[in-house]
Design an enzyme around this catalytic site. Structure first.
Site, PDB file in Angstrom:
ATOM      1  N   CYS A 286       1.221   0.710  -4.715  1.00  0.00           N
ATOM      2  CA  CYS A 286       2.369   1.598  -4.485  1.00  0.00           C
ATOM      3  C   CYS A 286       3.342   0.971  -3.485  1.00  0.00           C
ATOM      4  CB  CYS A 286       1.829   2.943  -3.983  1.00  0.00           C
ATOM      5  SG  CYS A 286       3.056   4.045  -3.269  1.00  0.00           S
TER       6      CYS A 286
ATOM      7  N   CYS B  94       4.185   3.088  -0.460  1.00  0.00           N
ATOM      8  CA  CYS B  94       2.988   3.152   0.400  1.00  0.00           C
ATOM      9  C   CYS B  94       2.908   1.908   1.281  1.00  0.00           C
ATOM     10  CB  CYS B  94       1.712   3.238  -0.439  1.00  0.00           C
ATOM     11  SG  CYS B  94       1.583   4.702  -1.484  1.00  0.00           S
TER      12      CYS B  94
END
Length: 116
Positions: A30, A33
């Site tokens: 991600c 992230c």
């Protein structure tokens, strides 16, 4: 305090045994992230009395499912065992710092009484 990796087996006790716990649900694939990770780490270093925990949603799929994680990153904040913040999306450093300070100042018992 640096961030800790949180596993399913430790989640409930970590939330119950600490006054304030911030939990970052993330995954290595991600992009947002990976951008939020260093911010989360830096802010954790400014607040040694607060637990900053990370949950790898790939490794801990059962925990992510039980927590109702629909998108990542998702940040959950617990104070005195109560979920007081739950939001998907990465926060900029100033917003995360402000959130931590708001949670530190939050009177959970008063907030619960105001709801009732």
């Amino acid at each position: 305090m640096a961030t800790i990796d949180l596993k399913t087996a430790d989640f409930d006790s970590t939330v119950a045994d600490n006054d304030i716990v911030l939990v970052d649900f993330w995954a290595s694939w991600c992009g947002p992230c990976r951008q939020f990770g260093p911010i989360f780490e830096r802010v954790s270093e400014k607040h040694p009395g607060v637990v900053f925990a990370k949950v790898d949603t790939e490794a801990e799929q059962q925990l992510a499912s039980a927590a109702g994680i629909k998108s990542i990153p998702t940040l959950m904040v617990f104070k005195q065992g109560y979920l007081v913040f739950n939001q998907a999306g990465a926060l900029p450093p100033d917003a995360l710092e402000d959130l931590v300070n708001q949670v530190i100042d939050l009177d959970v018992e008063k907030a619960l009484a105001d709801q009732g």
